[in-house]
Motif scaffolding. Structure first.
Motif, PDB file in Angstrom:
ATOM      1  N   UNK A  91      -2.421 -12.119  10.756  1.00  0.00           N
ATOM      2  CA  UNK A  91      -1.092 -12.094  10.117  1.00  0.00           C
ATOM      3  C   UNK A  91      -0.161 -13.157  10.496  1.00  0.00           C
ATOM      4  N   UNK A  92      -0.303 -13.393  11.783  1.00  0.00           N
ATOM      5  CA  UNK A  92       0.826 -14.413  12.256  1.00  0.00           C
ATOM      6  C   UNK A  92       0.373 -15.944  11.875  1.00  0.00           C
ATOM      7  N   UNK A  93      -1.072 -16.237  12.068  1.00  0.00           N
ATOM      8  CA  UNK A  93      -1.440 -17.679  11.892  1.00  0.00           C
ATOM      9  C   UNK A  93      -1.646 -17.718  10.412  1.00  0.00           C
ATOM     10  N   UNK A  94      -2.019 -16.854   9.364  1.00  0.00           N
ATOM     11  CA  UNK A  94      -2.283 -16.969   8.259  1.00  0.00           C
ATOM     12  C   UNK A  94      -1.595 -15.699   7.296  1.00  0.00           C
ATOM     13  N   UNK A  95      -0.388 -15.733   7.187  1.00  0.00           N
ATOM     14  CA  UNK A  95       0.403 -14.720   6.687  1.00  0.00           C
ATOM     15  C   UNK A  95      -0.094 -14.322   5.235  1.00  0.00           C
ATOM     16  N   UNK A  96      -0.545 -15.447   4.359  1.00  0.00           N
ATOM     17  CA  UNK A  96      -1.012 -14.991   2.963  1.00  0.00           C
ATOM     18  C   UNK A  96      -2.371 -14.207   3.050  1.00  0.00           C
ATOM     19  N   UNK A  97      -3.412 -14.852   4.124  1.00  0.00           N
ATOM     20  CA  UNK A  97      -4.588 -14.084   4.300  1.00  0.00           C
ATOM     21  C   UNK A  97      -4.503 -12.471   4.842  1.00  0.00           C
ATOM     22  N   UNK A  98      -3.339 -12.627   5.723  1.00  0.00           N
ATOM     23  CA  UNK A  98      -3.264 -11.150   6.298  1.00  0.00           C
ATOM     24  C   UNK A  98      -2.587  -9.882   5.314  1.00  0.00           C
ATOM     25  N   UNK A  99      -1.779 -10.657   4.527  1.00  0.00           N
ATOM     26  CA  UNK A  99      -1.168  -9.581   3.291  1.00  0.00           C
ATOM     27  C   UNK A  99      -2.298  -9.290   2.435  1.00  0.00           C
ATOM     28  N   UNK A 100      -3.247 -10.172   2.157  1.00  0.00           N
ATOM     29  CA  UNK A 100      -4.474  -9.818   1.035  1.00  0.00           C
ATOM     30  C   UNK A 100      -5.308  -8.978   1.891  1.00  0.00           C
ATOM     31  N   UNK A 101      -5.227  -8.554   3.203  1.00  0.00           N
ATOM     32  CA  UNK A 101      -6.133  -7.663   3.716  1.00  0.00           C
ATOM     33  C   UNK A 101      -5.717  -6.103   3.643  1.00  0.00           C
ATOM     34  N   UNK A 102      -4.686  -5.945   3.057  1.00  0.00           N
ATOM     35  CA  UNK A 102      -4.065  -4.381   2.668  1.00  0.00           C
ATOM     36  C   UNK A 102      -5.002  -3.627   2.493  1.00  0.00           C
ATOM     37  N   UNK A 103      -6.105  -3.942   1.347  1.00  0.00           N
ATOM     38  CA  UNK A 103      -6.954  -2.906   0.844  1.00  0.00           C
ATOM     39  C   UNK A 103      -8.004  -2.548   1.953  1.00  0.00           C
ATOM     40  N   UNK A 104      -8.151  -3.461   3.170  1.00  0.00           N
ATOM     41  CA  UNK A 104      -9.107  -3.121   4.200  1.00  0.00           C
ATOM     42  C   UNK A 104      -8.494  -1.826   5.156  1.00  0.00           C
ATOM     43  N   UNK A 105      -7.295  -1.980   5.389  1.00  0.00           N
ATOM     44  CA  UNK A 105      -6.619  -0.976   6.142  1.00  0.00           C
ATOM     45  C   UNK A 105      -6.683   0.446   5.219  1.00  0.00           C
ATOM     46  N   UNK A 106      -6.171   0.291   3.982  1.00  0.00           N
ATOM     47  CA  UNK A 106      -6.231   1.323   2.834  1.00  0.00           C
ATOM     48  C   UNK A 106      -7.236   1.935   2.839  1.00  0.00           C
ATOM     49  N   UNK A 107      -8.451   1.130   2.682  1.00  0.00           N
ATOM     50  CA  UNK A 107      -9.834   1.826   2.418  1.00  0.00           C
ATOM     51  C   UNK A 107     -10.305   2.866   3.548  1.00  0.00           C
ATOM     52  N   UNK A 108      -9.938   2.407   4.883  1.00  0.00           N
ATOM     53  CA  UNK A 108     -10.251   3.193   5.919  1.00  0.00           C
ATOM     54  C   UNK A 108      -9.519   4.468   5.891  1.00  0.00           C
ATOM     55  N   UNK A 109      -8.140   4.443   5.706  1.00  0.00           N
ATOM     56  CA  UNK A 109      -7.314   5.671   5.688  1.00  0.00           C
ATOM     57  C   UNK A 109      -7.621   6.604   4.463  1.00  0.00           C
ATOM     58  N   UNK A 110      -8.177   5.875   3.484  1.00  0.00           N
ATOM     59  CA  UNK A 110      -8.787   6.924   2.383  1.00  0.00           C
ATOM     60  C   UNK A 110     -10.023   7.387   2.860  1.00  0.00           C
ATOM     61  N   UNK A 111     -10.840   6.823   3.743  1.00  0.00           N
ATOM     62  CA  UNK A 111     -12.187   7.246   4.149  1.00  0.00           C
ATOM     63  C   UNK A 111     -11.825   8.452   4.972  1.00  0.00           C
ATOM     64  N   UNK A 112     -10.752   8.407   5.794  1.00  0.00           N
ATOM     65  CA  UNK A 112     -10.390   9.601   6.642  1.00  0.00           C
ATOM     66  C   UNK A 112      -9.822  10.874   6.038  1.00  0.00           C
ATOM     67  N   UNK A 113      -9.011  10.551   5.054  1.00  0.00           N
ATOM     68  CA  UNK A 113      -8.199  11.485   4.126  1.00  0.00           C
ATOM     69  C   UNK A 113      -9.350  12.297   3.338  1.00  0.00           C
ATOM     70  N   UNK A 114     -10.408  11.657   2.933  1.00  0.00           N
ATOM     71  CA  UNK A 114     -11.524  12.053   2.113  1.00  0.00           C
ATOM     72  C   UNK A 114     -12.019  13.262   3.034  1.00  0.00           C
ATOM     73  N   UNK A 115     -12.317  13.178   4.387  1.00  0.00           N
ATOM     74  CA  UNK A 115     -12.729  14.194   5.123  1.00  0.00           C
ATOM     75  C   UNK A 115     -11.785  15.169   5.698  1.00  0.00           C
ATOM     76  N   UNK A 116     -10.559  14.884   5.506  1.00  0.00           N
ATOM     77  CA  UNK A 116      -9.660  15.876   6.319  1.00  0.00           C
ATOM     78  C   UNK A 116      -9.573  17.462   5.695  1.00  0.00           C
ATOM     79  N   UNK A 117      -9.885  17.355   4.164  1.00  0.00           N
ATOM     80  CA  UNK A 117      -9.675  18.435   3.650  1.00  0.00           C
ATOM     81  C   UNK A 117     -10.561  19.524   4.048  1.00  0.00           C
ATOM     82  N   UNK A 118     -12.115  18.915   4.142  1.00  0.00           N
ATOM     83  CA  UNK A 118     -13.282  19.770   4.524  1.00  0.00           C
ATOM     84  C   UNK A 118     -13.279  20.264   6.186  1.00  0.00           C
TER      85      UNK A 118
END
Length: 439
Positions: free
Chosen positions: A25-52
């Motif tokens: 994020x510090x060395x390549x801000x544009x690349x870092x900002x574009x990686x938001x879906x990677x973090x969001x995908x993991x959180x969605x994976x965990x939220x998927x399993x929280x209900x059961x």
């Protein structure tokens, strides 16, 4: 039991992910900002399993209890704890804000602020009411609770199912046995998902640094530093004293949960580590029914970090805009915040939305002043999540101790890092018992 090399532990891998994310994020801000879906995908994976996880843990826990009255008693004690310490967190935030005065000297004209930047948060805040929140706990249908993503709806259905199974007696045993097998299956899936945790932490941290930039912290460094210091003070002193009174060390608990805390830090979401927290508390000797009730409820009602943030941020805005607040105004602010924090529980970005809801009720503090902290809110989100997470871990152990339901030897062994030895001893004891039965 052979100890795993440090580079194979989740703790080390998530730490590497966070470090690489910050660097990217510090060395390549544009690349870092574009990686938001990677973090969001993991959180969605965990939220998927929280209900059961919540449904099965709570249902099997209640159904396996011999005394259903104890369950109601646990719920009452948990709510009393949540209300007490949420109020205390607000009071601590107000006290520190009055002593440090992080917004003093900025002399900001509220009319010059961009009100459009916070308009969406204000509109969401107006949608949240106490009545609406209470009604939203009841799902539209029995099965919609599992698709809505609302923790309290799942908890509500799970409590009803667990009580019904307990009342069925022997007829419910077959269903209960199936649920226990499904619980083991779901927690196996949780462990599988954790292999993606370092990647999720990398993407989330790269996005935060790339999109907002470390430089944005310079302008509001006093507020961010004050918030982090206050949260640390609350955890180590206030929760530390509570932990000590309950017979355990807050430092030992933090060490025990270090992997989960790093995961929360990397993803800026306490929900990402909820399944692991529930599993670890059970392993440390807290009964399943208490863990199943206190942890999910605490995620909506026991938000120590969010409460500290609200009181600090509200007074920062007042100080920055030269808005005088009397003691009566501040007490009113605290009373409104206690209610509004419950009304917006479970909402995405709830910290900022709850702040908007609180300021909307108090005409003395300009809501437009929220634009001042919008740029650094993401950096404070990590601290909010960490404080909320630790607060819920402490609350669960304390309530279990109040019920005298904790296996003290198991708790000490887990917190002191001797859990492997304890498991080996239990395994040996089971083998001996098994041989005795065979003879």
């Amino acid at each position: 039991m052979a100890k795993r090399p440090f580079w194979r532990t989740l703790y080390f891998q998530v730490l590497v992910g966070i470090a690489l994310g910050v660097l990217t994020g510090w060395a390549a801000p544009a690349l870092g900002a574009s990686l938001k879906p990677v973090g969001d995908a993991f959180i969605k994976l965990v939220k998927m399993i929280i209900t059961p996880v919540i449904f099965l843990t709570v249902t099997t826990g209640i159904a396996g209890m011999s005394d259903l009255k104890a369950f109601g008693r646990v719920g009452a004690k948990a709510m009393a704890y949540f209300l007490t310490f949420s109020t205390l967190a607000l009071a601590v935030g107000l006290l520190v804000a009055n002593l440090v005065r992080p917004g003093e000297g900025l002399n900001v004209d509220p009319a010059a602020l961009d009100q459009g930047a916070v308009a969406s948060y204000v509109s969401k805040a107006h949608e949240q009411t106490i009545t609406g929140f209470l009604l939203a706990i009841i799902p539209d249908t029995f099965f919609s609770a599992f698709t809505s993503g609302q923790i309290l709806q799942v908890l509500f259905v799970a409590i009803l199912t667990g009580i019904a199974l307990a009342l069925l007696g022997e007829r419910g045993e077959r269903v209960l046995g199936t649920f226990r097998v499904l619980t083991a299956l779901v927690f196996r899936i949780v462990h599988m998902l954790m292999y993606a945790a370092p990647i999720g932490a990398f993407g989330a941290m790269a996005y935060t640094i790339g999109a907002y930039g470390i430089g944005t912290l310079a302008n509001l460094a006093a507020l961010v530093a004050t918030f982090y210091a206050t949260s640390l003070l609350f955890v180590l002193v206030v929760l530390g004293l509570v932990a000590r009174a309950a017979g355990f060390s807050i430092f030992a608990l933090i060490r025990y949960l270090k992997e989960e805390l790093l995961l929360v830090l990397g993803t800026s979401s306490s929900e990402s580590a909820m399944p692991l927290l529930m599993e670890k508390l059970e392993r440390a000797g807290c009964p399943k029914p208490i863990v199943g009730l206190v942890v999910p409820t605490g995620y909506s009602f026991n938000l120590d970090g969010t409460n500290i943030y609200m009181s600090l941020a509200a007074l920062f805005i007042a100080q920055a805009t030269n808005t005088p607040l009397t003691l009566g105004d501040q007490l009113l602010l605290m009373a409104v915040a206690i209610l509004s924090s419950k009304g917006a529980a479970g909402v995405t970005g709830s910290g900022f939305i709850v702040l908007a809801a609180t300021l909307s009720v108090l005409p003395t503090v300009p809501v437009a002043g929220m634009a001042l902290i919008l740029g650094v809110d993401r950096f404070m989100s990590e601290c909010r999540s960490l404080t909320n997470f630790i607060g819920n871990a402490v609350a669960t152990i304390v309530v279990a101790r109040w019920e005298r339901a904790v296996d003290v030897g198991r708790l000490r062994a887990a917190l002191e890092g001797r859990f492997g030895e304890l498991e080996e001893a239990e395994s040996d004891a089971l083998q001996i018992d098994g041989k005795g039965e065979e003879r």
